[in-house]
Design a protein around this motif. Structure first.
Motif, mmCIF file in Angstrom:
data_model
loop_
_atom_site.group_PDB
_atom_site.id
_atom_site.type_symbol
_atom_site.label_atom_id
_atom_site.label_comp_id
_atom_site.label_asym_id
_atom_site.label_seq_id
_atom_site.Cartn_x
_atom_site.Cartn_y
_atom_site.Cartn_z
ATOM 1 N N GLU A 1 0.862 -1.180 0.000
ATOM 2 C CA GLU A 1 0.000 0.000 0.000
ATOM 3 C C GLU A 1 0.899 1.232 0.000
ATOM 4 N N GLY A 2 0.318 2.376 -0.328
ATOM 5 C CA GLY A 2 1.085 3.606 -0.403
ATOM 6 C C GLY A 2 1.154 4.340 0.924
ATOM 7 N N PRO A 3 1.827 5.498 0.926
ATOM 8 C CA PRO A 3 2.039 6.246 2.171
ATOM 9 C C PRO A 3 0.779 6.733 2.859
ATOM 10 N N ASP A 4 -0.356 6.732 2.156
ATOM 11 C CA ASP A 4 -1.609 7.158 2.786
ATOM 12 C C ASP A 4 -2.318 6.016 3.501
ATOM 13 N N GLY A 5 -1.747 4.801 3.452
ATOM 14 C CA GLY A 5 -2.395 3.650 4.063
ATOM 15 C C GLY A 5 -2.080 3.516 5.542
ATOM 16 N N PRO A 6 -2.964 2.877 6.307
ATOM 17 C CA PRO A 6 -2.758 2.748 7.758
ATOM 18 C C PRO A 6 -1.557 1.882 8.124
ATOM 19 N N ALA A 7 -1.300 0.817 7.376
ATOM 20 C CA ALA A 7 -0.154 -0.044 7.677
ATOM 21 C C ALA A 7 1.150 0.713 7.435
ATOM 22 N N TRP A 8 1.218 1.439 6.341
ATOM 23 C CA TRP A 8 2.408 2.256 6.044
ATOM 24 C C TRP A 8 2.649 3.243 7.179
ATOM 25 N N ARG A 9 1.587 3.932 7.600
ATOM 26 C CA ARG A 9 1.754 4.930 8.666
ATOM 27 C C ARG A 9 2.232 4.282 9.955
ATOM 28 N N THR A 10 1.766 3.079 10.231
ATOM 29 C CA THR A 10 2.204 2.373 11.440
ATOM 30 C C THR A 10 3.701 2.105 11.401
ATOM 31 N N VAL A 11 4.176 1.553 10.295
ATOM 32 C CA VAL A 11 5.602 1.231 10.179
ATOM 33 C C VAL A 11 6.450 2.494 10.169
ATOM 34 N N ALA A 12 5.989 3.530 9.501
ATOM 35 C CA ALA A 12 6.776 4.751 9.317
ATOM 36 C C ALA A 12 6.869 5.607 10.570
ATOM 37 N N ALA A 13 5.975 5.432 11.520
ATOM 38 C CA ALA A 13 5.905 6.313 12.695
ATOM 39 C C ALA A 13 7.250 6.375 13.420
ATOM 40 N N GLY A 14 7.764 7.579 13.589
ATOM 41 C CA GLY A 14 9.011 7.790 14.318
ATOM 42 C C GLY A 14 10.261 7.489 13.521
ATOM 43 N N LEU A 15 10.108 7.034 12.278
ATOM 44 C CA LEU A 15 11.252 6.739 11.419
ATOM 45 C C LEU A 15 11.298 7.716 10.247
ATOM 46 N N THR A 16 12.415 7.753 9.558
ATOM 47 C CA THR A 16 12.577 8.595 8.379
ATOM 48 C C THR A 16 12.274 7.781 7.134
ATOM 49 N N ASP A 17 11.338 8.275 6.329
ATOM 50 C CA ASP A 17 11.068 7.698 5.015
ATOM 51 C C ASP A 17 12.169 8.212 4.093
ATOM 52 N N THR A 18 13.037 7.321 3.630
ATOM 53 C CA THR A 18 14.217 7.779 2.899
ATOM 54 C C THR A 18 13.859 8.480 1.591
ATOM 55 N N ALA A 19 12.754 8.107 0.963
ATOM 56 C CA ALA A 19 12.326 8.770 -0.264
ATOM 57 C C ALA A 19 11.939 10.218 0.020
ATOM 58 N N VAL A 20 11.222 10.427 1.105
ATOM 59 C CA VAL A 20 10.811 11.782 1.488
ATOM 60 C C VAL A 20 12.041 12.612 1.853
ATOM 61 N N ALA A 21 12.965 12.005 2.599
ATOM 62 C CA ALA A 21 14.166 12.726 3.016
ATOM 63 C C ALA A 21 14.988 13.190 1.820
ATOM 64 N N ALA B 1 9.457 0.568 0.409
ATOM 65 C CA ALA B 1 10.080 1.667 1.135
ATOM 66 C C ALA B 1 11.265 1.195 1.963
ATOM 67 N N VAL B 2 12.144 2.140 2.245
ATOM 68 C CA VAL B 2 13.203 1.958 3.232
ATOM 69 C C VAL B 2 13.035 3.040 4.282
ATOM 70 N N PHE B 3 12.885 2.615 5.536
ATOM 71 C CA PHE B 3 12.747 3.528 6.674
ATOM 72 C C PHE B 3 13.984 3.406 7.547
ATOM 73 N N VAL B 4 14.424 4.539 8.091
ATOM 74 C CA VAL B 4 15.616 4.508 8.942
ATOM 75 C C VAL B 4 15.401 5.335 10.201
ATOM 76 N N ASP B 5 16.196 5.016 11.192
ATOM 77 C CA ASP B 5 16.220 5.759 12.444
ATOM 78 C C ASP B 5 16.571 7.224 12.164
ATOM 79 N N PRO B 6 15.971 8.169 12.874
ATOM 80 C CA PRO B 6 16.311 9.587 12.662
ATOM 81 C C PRO B 6 17.780 9.905 12.908
#
Length: 233
Positions: A154-174, A194-199
């Motif tokens: 699912e994309g960034p507007d989905g609930p599962a994506w938001r759960t995983v992304a919370a508190g992490l950096t979305d490398t594409a957005v960064a 996606a790849v998410f990383v620690d801030p």
């Protein structure tokens, strides 16, 4: 991030169960020269250990964790990366539903320790939120900086994506490249990988590799990310 960082090149890649051009797949990964590869839809059935080792060898890498115990999620590393500990998880299963899991490896590269993680969420939107919560629970409990790759379906507007992304950096957005779609290769119109990383980790570069080879290698494009891990001390 204070002080010099430790470079780490990451590829996250749904390899479509190696059902496409496997020579092109190996060429794509080798050309990227990654330190770590987070694989979705890796070997998970008959002779899976041998198949995981063969896949890793085709990439010029070694197996860190995953395969059948992580239901196809696989973590591969170069000899530059030392694997300190590993674990695999399977999400709670309901009869008749999709089997999903995750792989985790505590790693050391250039004196920097980090947690490498990978998962692949269900195509069923009713199942994804609970799977995302299970994956996120392990990430949130980590004391090491996290590097997590996933096919979230699912994309960034989905609930599962938001759960995983919370508190992490979305490398594409960064990297200001969130407009780059990852799926499907034949007609890319969605960003579901996606790849998410620690801030604490710096994002140096991000790319969705769209080339004639990647279009032959899988139905997903690989994500290639250059990071700077926080140096020890």
């Amino acid at each position: 991030m204070a002080g010099p960082g430790v470079p780490l090149r990451v590829v996250s890649y749904n390899i479509h169960s190696q059902r496409d051009d496997t020579a092109a797949l190996a060429e794509v990964v080798r050309a990227a020269e990654p330190d770590v590869v987070i694989v979705q839809e890796g070997p998970r059935r008959f002779r899976w250990r041998q198949k995981c080792a063969s896949l890793a060898d085709s990439f010029g890498l070694v197996v860190a964790a995953g395969g059948l115990p992580a239901l196809g999620n696989l973590l591969l590393v170069s000899l530059r990366v030392r694997v300190l500990a590993t674990r695999c998880r399977r999400y709670s299963l309901t009869p008749g539903r999709h089997l999903r899991g995750a792989a985790y490896a505590e790693c050391l590269a250039g004196g920097a320790r980090f947690l490498l993680a990978g998962s692949h969420l269900s195509t069923d939107p009713a199942e994804r939120p609970a799977q995302a919560t299970a994956f996120k629970r392990e990430l949130a409990a980590a004391t090491l900086p996290v590097v997590a790759g996933a096919d979230l379906n699912e994309g960034p507007d989905g609930p599962a994506w938001r759960t995983v992304a919370a508190g992490l950096t979305d490398t594409a957005v960064a990297a200001d490249r969130a407009d780059r779609h990852t799926f499907p290769c034949a007609d890319p119109r969605r960003r579901i990988d996606a790849v998410f990383v620690d801030p604490r980790i710096d994002v140096v570069d991000y790319d969705v590799v769209d080339s004639p080879r990647t279009r032959r290698a899988s139905d997903h494009f690989p994500i290639l990310v250059d990071l700077l891990l926080p140096a020890a001390g």
